[in-house]
Enzyme design. Structure first.
Site, PDB file in Angstrom:
ATOM      1  N   GLY A 101      -6.771  27.495 -45.561  1.00  0.00           N
ATOM      2  CA  GLY A 101      -7.591  26.699 -44.654  1.00  0.00           C
ATOM      3  C   GLY A 101      -8.931  27.372 -44.465  1.00  0.00           C
ATOM      4  N   ILE A 114      -9.950  29.871 -42.497  1.00  0.00           N
ATOM      5  CA  ILE A 114      -9.913  31.334 -42.504  1.00  0.00           C
ATOM      6  C   ILE A 114      -9.432  31.859 -43.858  1.00  0.00           C
ATOM      7  CG2 ILE A 114      -8.878  33.384 -41.449  1.00  0.00           C
ATOM      8  CD1 ILE A 114      -8.705  31.758 -38.828  1.00  0.00           C
ATOM      9  N   SER A 125       0.869  27.482 -50.190  1.00  0.00           N
ATOM     10  CA  SER A 125       1.321  26.871 -48.935  1.00  0.00           C
ATOM     11  C   SER A 125       2.050  25.603 -49.319  1.00  0.00           C
ATOM     12  CB  SER A 125       0.158  26.574 -47.974  1.00  0.00           C
ATOM     13  OG  SER A 125      -0.619  25.491 -48.447  1.00  0.00           O
ATOM     14  N   SER A 181      -2.341  35.478 -37.880  1.00  0.00           N
ATOM     15  CA  SER A 181      -2.182  34.070 -37.502  1.00  0.00           C
ATOM     16  C   SER A 181      -1.389  33.930 -36.209  1.00  0.00           C
ATOM     17  CB  SER A 181      -1.529  33.295 -38.639  1.00  0.00           C
ATOM     18  OG  SER A 181      -2.391  33.263 -39.759  1.00  0.00           O
ATOM     19  N   ARG A 182      -0.064  33.891 -36.315  1.00  0.00           N
ATOM     20  CA  ARG A 182       0.797  33.844 -35.137  1.00  0.00           C
ATOM     21  C   ARG A 182       2.067  34.624 -35.450  1.00  0.00           C
ATOM     22  NH1 ARG A 182      -3.249  32.696 -33.359  1.00  0.00           N
ATOM     23  NH2 ARG A 182      -3.862  31.018 -31.932  1.00  0.00           N
ATOM     24  N   GLU A 190       3.516  38.613 -26.278  1.00  0.00           N
ATOM     25  CA  GLU A 190       2.242  39.285 -25.999  1.00  0.00           C
ATOM     26  C   GLU A 190       1.980  39.280 -24.495  1.00  0.00           C
ATOM     27  OE1 GLU A 190      -0.938  37.615 -28.332  1.00  0.00           O
ATOM     28  OE2 GLU A 190       0.214  37.658 -30.181  1.00  0.00           O
ATOM     29  N   HIS A 246      -4.090  41.271 -30.549  1.00  0.00           N
ATOM     30  CA  HIS A 246      -4.600  39.912 -30.744  1.00  0.00           C
ATOM     31  C   HIS A 246      -6.120  39.863 -30.563  1.00  0.00           C
ATOM     32  CE1 HIS A 246      -3.115  35.474 -30.639  1.00  0.00           C
ATOM     33  NE2 HIS A 246      -4.229  35.603 -31.343  1.00  0.00           N
ATOM     34  N   GLY A 301      -8.276  38.842 -33.052  1.00  0.00           N
ATOM     35  CA  GLY A 301      -8.927  38.000 -34.041  1.00  0.00           C
ATOM     36  C   GLY A 301     -10.135  37.239 -33.520  1.00  0.00           C
TER      37      GLY A 301
END
Length: 361
Positions: free
Chosen positions: A185, A187, A206, A266-267, A296, A315, A317
């Site tokens: 995508g 990023i 993906s 990402s996550r 988190e 985190h 980013g």
């Protein structure tokens, strides 16, 4: 800023849907002091990076620097607020929490989506959820910061130099290595571009990726198994969803070379945390650089703080001055638009025509 008058409200696009009693209630809302909570201001910068003076004099803004994970404590903190701003997914807003905040008229998130907000529940309860865009390419920059620091042991050498040990590691170069990207995508495609500049071999996968899309990023489309087998660095760039949750599990990690590294900005839940801890403890892969986690903030007792060859970031980013300024500017615009009767960037736009819409109760 001055609060909008009833005349301004009457000229809005929704004026035909309002009764005279609605207008009276609107007047009372505008003349009442509104309270806005800005949550999870970890760095204590929100007050300075946002021009909160643009809000009406009657708007009371309170900044909270600590994180509250306990539901009862969070509800108690927010029960008297009319508007709440969440910083990305730091504080989830579940159905249970939202139902206990009857005064809440406007819920906002930095970013234009938030997987930790129960949008369906907010809509049913009549609460509009508005987003605020960021700025810059922080996640891409952090990805490469993590990769280079991990492969060249920058963070380790800094600490060891301070402790009196000068030059203790041998790094790994990037040229000629294979970069495996899960997702191309916005990023992921930028990460690929930088990888090409380092003369790396770029492979990607993906679930919906096409060969043409990969080629457009100077990458070669491969299947998932091949990516994990061949990549020297696997970097995750997907949105968290039902399809991506747990996508990188024990089977995928077992395919990685013992010299390979995993990067996840990402996550957290995209990677099976227990499986990752297992391969790190066994040194079955060379290391992992992580910016996102299942929970988190990450508890100090968490095993990832003790696993070898693990680079942990809290985190970061999106955490840049440029992004924060854009976030807070958007939040201020959201508040001004909402109190003038013209909400913007509404994620659950159906709520605006609902008879449960709290903005005009």
């Amino acid at each position: 800023q001055k609060r909008e008058s009833c005349a301004a409200c009457a000229s809005s696009s929704r004026r035909s849907c309002r009764s005279s009693s609605d207008t009276q209630i609107r007047t009372e809302m505008e003349l009442t002091e509104l309270k806005l909570a800005v949550l999870d201001d970890y760095q204590g910068t929100a007050k300075d990076l946002g021009d909160w003076g643009q809000l009406a004099p009657g708007t009371d803004v309170e900044f909270f620097h600590d994180h509250v994970a306990d539901e009862a404590a969070l509800v108690n903190r927010l029960k008297d607020f009319d508007m709440v701003m969440g910083m990305r997914e730091r504080t989830p807003f579940t159905r249970s929490i939202l139902t206990q905040l009857p005064k809440l008229k406007l819920l906002m998130t930095t970013g234009l989506r938030n997987a930790s907000f129960d949008i369906e529940a907010a809509t049913e309860l009549g609460i509009p959820v508005c987003g605020a865009p960021g700025s810059g390419e922080g996640p891409t920059e952090l990805t490469w910061g993590l990769i280079i620091s991990m492969l060249r042991h920058i963070h380790e050498e800094d600490q060891r130099s301070r402790d009196g040990s000068w030059g203790t590691t041998v790094g790994v170069g990037l040229k000629g290595k294979t970069l495996g990207l899960i997702g191309l995508g916005h990023i992921g495609s930028l990460v690929a571009r930088v990888g090409s500049a380092f003369d790396m071999n770029i492979i990607a996968w993906s679930q919906n990726m096409t060969a043409e899309q990969a080629a457009g990023c100077d990458a070669t489309l491969v299947d998932k198994e091949t990516l994990f087998k061949e990549a020297d660095i696997v970097s995750v760039h997907l949105v968290l969803s039902d399809r991506s949750r747990g996508l990188v599990g024990a089977a995928e990690l077992a395919l990685m070379k013992p010299t390979a590294y995993l990067v996840n900005i990402s996550r957290g839940p995209i990677v099976d945390e227990k499986a990752l801890i297992d391969v790190l403890e066994r040194k079955a892969i060379a290391g992992a650089a992580l910016d996102t986690f299942d929970i988190e903030p990450l508890p100090l007792s968490h095993p990832l703080f003790k696993t070898p060859n693990t680079l942990i970031c809290p985190h970061l980013g999106y955490v840049t001055e440029e992004s924060y300024r854009a976030f807070y500017s958007g939040i201020i615009e959201n508040v001004r638009a909402f109190t003038s009767g013209e909400p913007v960037r509404v994620i659950n736009s159906d709520v605006l025509t609902s008879n449960r819409f709290r903005g005009y109760e």
